[in-house]
Design an enzyme around this catalytic site. Structure first.
Site, PDB file in Angstrom:
ATOM      1  N   ASP A 320      48.784  33.529  48.488  1.00  0.00           N
ATOM      2  CA  ASP A 320      47.513  33.320  49.195  1.00  0.00           C
ATOM      3  C   ASP A 320      46.426  33.290  48.126  1.00  0.00           C
ATOM      4  O   ASP A 320      45.698  34.250  47.912  1.00  0.00           O
ATOM      5  CB  ASP A 320      47.303  34.492  50.169  1.00  0.00           C
ATOM      6  CG  ASP A 320      46.017  34.358  50.954  1.00  0.00           C
ATOM      7  OD1 ASP A 320      45.281  33.386  50.749  1.00  0.00           O
ATOM      8  OD2 ASP A 320      45.748  35.259  51.764  1.00  0.00           O
ATOM      9  N   PRO A 327      40.574  31.728  38.542  1.00  0.00           N
ATOM     10  CA  PRO A 327      41.668  32.647  38.230  1.00  0.00           C
ATOM     11  C   PRO A 327      42.988  32.256  38.861  1.00  0.00           C
ATOM     12  O   PRO A 327      44.042  32.704  38.448  1.00  0.00           O
ATOM     13  CB  PRO A 327      41.171  33.987  38.797  1.00  0.00           C
ATOM     14  CG  PRO A 327      40.177  33.645  39.845  1.00  0.00           C
ATOM     15  CD  PRO A 327      39.538  32.355  39.390  1.00  0.00           C
TER      16      PRO A 327
HETATM   17  N1  SAM Z   1      42.387  31.432  51.990  1.00  0.00           N
HETATM   18  C1  SAM Z   1      41.830  31.242  50.749  1.00  0.00           C
HETATM   19  C2  SAM Z   1      41.645  29.850  50.269  1.00  0.00           C
HETATM   20  O1  SAM Z   1      42.593  29.122  50.061  1.00  0.00           O
HETATM   21  O2  SAM Z   1      40.509  29.454  50.089  1.00  0.00           O
HETATM   22  C3  SAM Z   1      42.367  32.140  49.737  1.00  0.00           C
HETATM   23  C4  SAM Z   1      41.801  33.453  49.956  1.00  0.00           C
HETATM   24  S1  SAM Z   1      42.106  34.761  48.938  1.00  0.00           S
HETATM   25  C5  SAM Z   1      40.542  35.445  48.938  1.00  0.00           C
HETATM   26  C6  SAM Z   1      42.435  34.204  47.315  1.00  0.00           C
HETATM   27  C7  SAM Z   1      42.503  35.371  46.354  1.00  0.00           C
HETATM   28  O3  SAM Z   1      43.402  35.058  45.304  1.00  0.00           O
HETATM   29  C8  SAM Z   1      41.184  35.740  45.715  1.00  0.00           C
HETATM   30  O4  SAM Z   1      40.744  36.968  46.199  1.00  0.00           O
HETATM   31  C9  SAM Z   1      41.499  35.790  44.213  1.00  0.00           C
HETATM   32  O5  SAM Z   1      40.894  36.873  43.552  1.00  0.00           O
HETATM   33  C10 SAM Z   1      43.012  35.913  44.243  1.00  0.00           C
HETATM   34  N2  SAM Z   1      43.662  35.497  42.996  1.00  0.00           N
HETATM   35  C11 SAM Z   1      43.382  34.418  42.226  1.00  0.00           C
HETATM   36  N3  SAM Z   1      44.165  34.403  41.133  1.00  0.00           N
HETATM   37  C12 SAM Z   1      44.989  35.481  41.220  1.00  0.00           C
HETATM   38  C13 SAM Z   1      46.032  35.997  40.394  1.00  0.00           C
HETATM   39  N4  SAM Z   1      46.377  35.403  39.245  1.00  0.00           N
HETATM   40  N5  SAM Z   1      46.642  37.132  40.792  1.00  0.00           N
HETATM   41  C14 SAM Z   1      46.310  37.735  41.947  1.00  0.00           C
HETATM   42  N6  SAM Z   1      45.327  37.304  42.760  1.00  0.00           N
HETATM   43  C15 SAM Z   1      44.684  36.184  42.412  1.00  0.00           C
END
Ligand code: SAM
Length: 468
Positions: A320, A327
């Site tokens: 997700d 990131p």
């Molecule tokens: N539904 C959403 C969309 O597609 O727009 C995604 C929502 S969710 C908030 C995505 C999350 O992934 C973010 O909070 C971000 O910090 C996290 N994220 C990005 N890269 C990551 C990584 N390498 N490891 C863990 N979490 C990560």
């Protein structure tokens, strides 16, 4: 010209215009401004409204279009005319126009305020007199009603103290954008080491989480995303016990996964604690599971976690993530999917957020070719969901199966129908599940193209992952 400390650089013009013209149009080029400030639509709106106040004008409407990180446009309609700005963060530049009518107003009080607030290093300016009285006939109020005189027109101006506010958040990260009308009030803002996190209140979709200017989720539309990412794999895997969620900081995926009582281990790895903080504070209907003892929350990098995880340690992995920029970019690489494959149990399933075939067609084909390379063409399916808060509305998840698990053959319709009813789901049910795997012709062709690309790329490789 130096911007700081400039006070009415053309005092003589003000003196003379009173007799000569209806108003003054001043165009200002602000250079060397603070980049972050120029990106920030809410901040720009605030300084423009404050500037209007400084010169005692009456605001009747304020329209702002914020297109992070590029810049924004804000137009303040004044009873006395208008004040507008366009910012370009990449050039650290802003163009400001002020047309102001009436006596006794010193426009440079407004312009100095804008200059100071944008931390502009220097500016240049041009001024015109508009509505030259010498060229106009004497004012004629006949036909406007008996009560209309110069005096009553002035009173009307003073009475209008409430103004209309239009604020649009424009997501312009790709070739297709989304525009959502928001109140403009920022409920949360933090620049974390990973991204800029904001929560806004929208007019139609409730509160929205916006990371780096990209809408992550909105209260009114999040159900399609979170119910589908969780229940499609969980209701088709023959015996799911251990689930890993990568990302998902808003909490919506964890909330849905936790509905499955039989699960023995649920791990969520989110890189950014600030996303969780923002959602706990402002999106509690999503971030409602962080105190649940069944959820093991790890603040850390999902890539690293998967790389270090033992072989066959999870039945289901849900990615997700954010889009393939920022990131989350590395969550879309072959290496990451190869590790997911290794970490999945024999009949394990990987589900990832896989973009939109309508608005991100190139990315869509690219990432599907990666799944196919790692899992094999028979083992990858695409399923859709709709959300009006993502550009193009038509979005997909990939369903990548390591073993025998099938997204349609394994569906127990009665169980799925009962599950949806018991939990009062808003989007997912057995029909939506089945229909999600049906795509229009052009999408089927794109998946075919992804298959061909994967085959061609694999021909050049020696590693045969599907034979593991
Ligand atoms: N539904 C959403 C969309 O597609 O727009 C995604 C929502 S969710 C908030 C995505 C999350 O992934 C973010 O909070 C971000 O910090 C996290 N994220 C990005 N890269 C990551 C990584 N390498 N490891 C863990 N979490 C990560």
């Amino acid at each position: 010209m130096e911007a700081s400390g400039v006070k009415n650089p053309q005092p003589n013009l003000e003196q003379s215009h009173k007799q000569e013209a209806l108003g003054r149009l001043i165009l200002v080029e602000f250079h060397g401004c603070d980049k972050e400030k120029l990106m920030d639509g809410t901040f720009v709106e605030e300084i423009m409204l404050d500037a209007a106040k400084k010169v005692d004008t009456t605001v009747v409407n304020c329209i702002t279009h914020s297109s992070y990180p590029f810049g924004c446009t804000c137009v303040v309609a004044l009873q006395e005319s208008h004040l507008s700005i366009r910012t370009w963060s990449c050039y650290r530049y802003a163009a400001v126009d002020l047309y102001i009518c009436g006596d006794g107003v010193e426009p440079w009080d407004a312009l100095n305020h804008i200059s100071k607030q944008l931390s502009s290093l220097n500016y240049s300016t041009v001024e015109f007199k508009r509505g030259m009285l010498s060229l106009l006939p004497p004012p004629d109020y006949t036909g406007l009603g008996d009560s209309v005189t110069e005096e009553t027109l002035k009173q009307e101006i003073v009475a209008k103290s409430n103004y209309k506010r239009d604020f649009w958040l424009n997501e312009l990260s790709g070739p297709v954008g989304t525009s959502v009308r928001i109140t403009g009030n920022v409920l949360y803002r933090k620049i974390s080491p990973f991204q800029r996190i904001e929560v806004f209140e929208s007019k139609q979709f409730g509160k929205m989480l916006v990371n780096d200017g990209i809408i992550m989720c909105a209260e009114a539309t999040e159900h399609s995303y979170h119910e589908m990412i969780a229940h499609v794999p969980l209701l088709t895997h023959p015996d799911p016990k251990r689930v890993l969620i990568i990302g998902g900081g808003d909490g919506g995926t964890a909330r849905e996964v936790l509905r499955h009582e039989q699960l023995e281990r649920i791990v969520q790895v989110e890189i950014d604690a600030a996303v969780i903080e923002a959602c706990k504070l402002h999106l509690p209907s999503l971030a409602c599971s962080y105190d649940n003892p069944r959820l093991e929350l790890i603040i850390g990098d999902g890539i690293k976690y998967v790389k270090e995880a033992s072989d066959e340690s999870f039945d289901i992995i849900l990615v997700d993530s954010t889009d393939p920029i920022g990131p989350g970019a590395i969550l879309f690489t072959d290496e990451f999917y190869e590790h997911c494959y290794r970490v999945l149990t024999k009949d394990g399933v990987l589900v990832t957020q896989s973009e939109s075939p309508s608005s991100a067609s190139e990315q869509f084909v690219e990432i599907y070719s990666r799944y196919i390379k790692v899992f094999g063409k028979e083992k990858v399916s695409c399923f859709k969901y709709y959300t009006p808060t993502y550009p193009g509305e038509y979005f997909t998840f990939s369903y990548c199966s390591k073993g025998r698990t099938q997204p349609l053959n394994n569906l127990d319709k009665e169980k799925s129908e009962a599950f949806s009813a018991i939990h009062g789901l808003q989007y997912y049910d057995e029909e939506t599940h089945e229909a999600a795997f049906v795509h229009p012709k052009y999408v089927k062709e794109m998946i075919k193209e992804a298959e061909e690309r994967a085959i061609a790329e694999k021909r050049g490789e020696s590693k045969d992952l599907s034979a593991k």
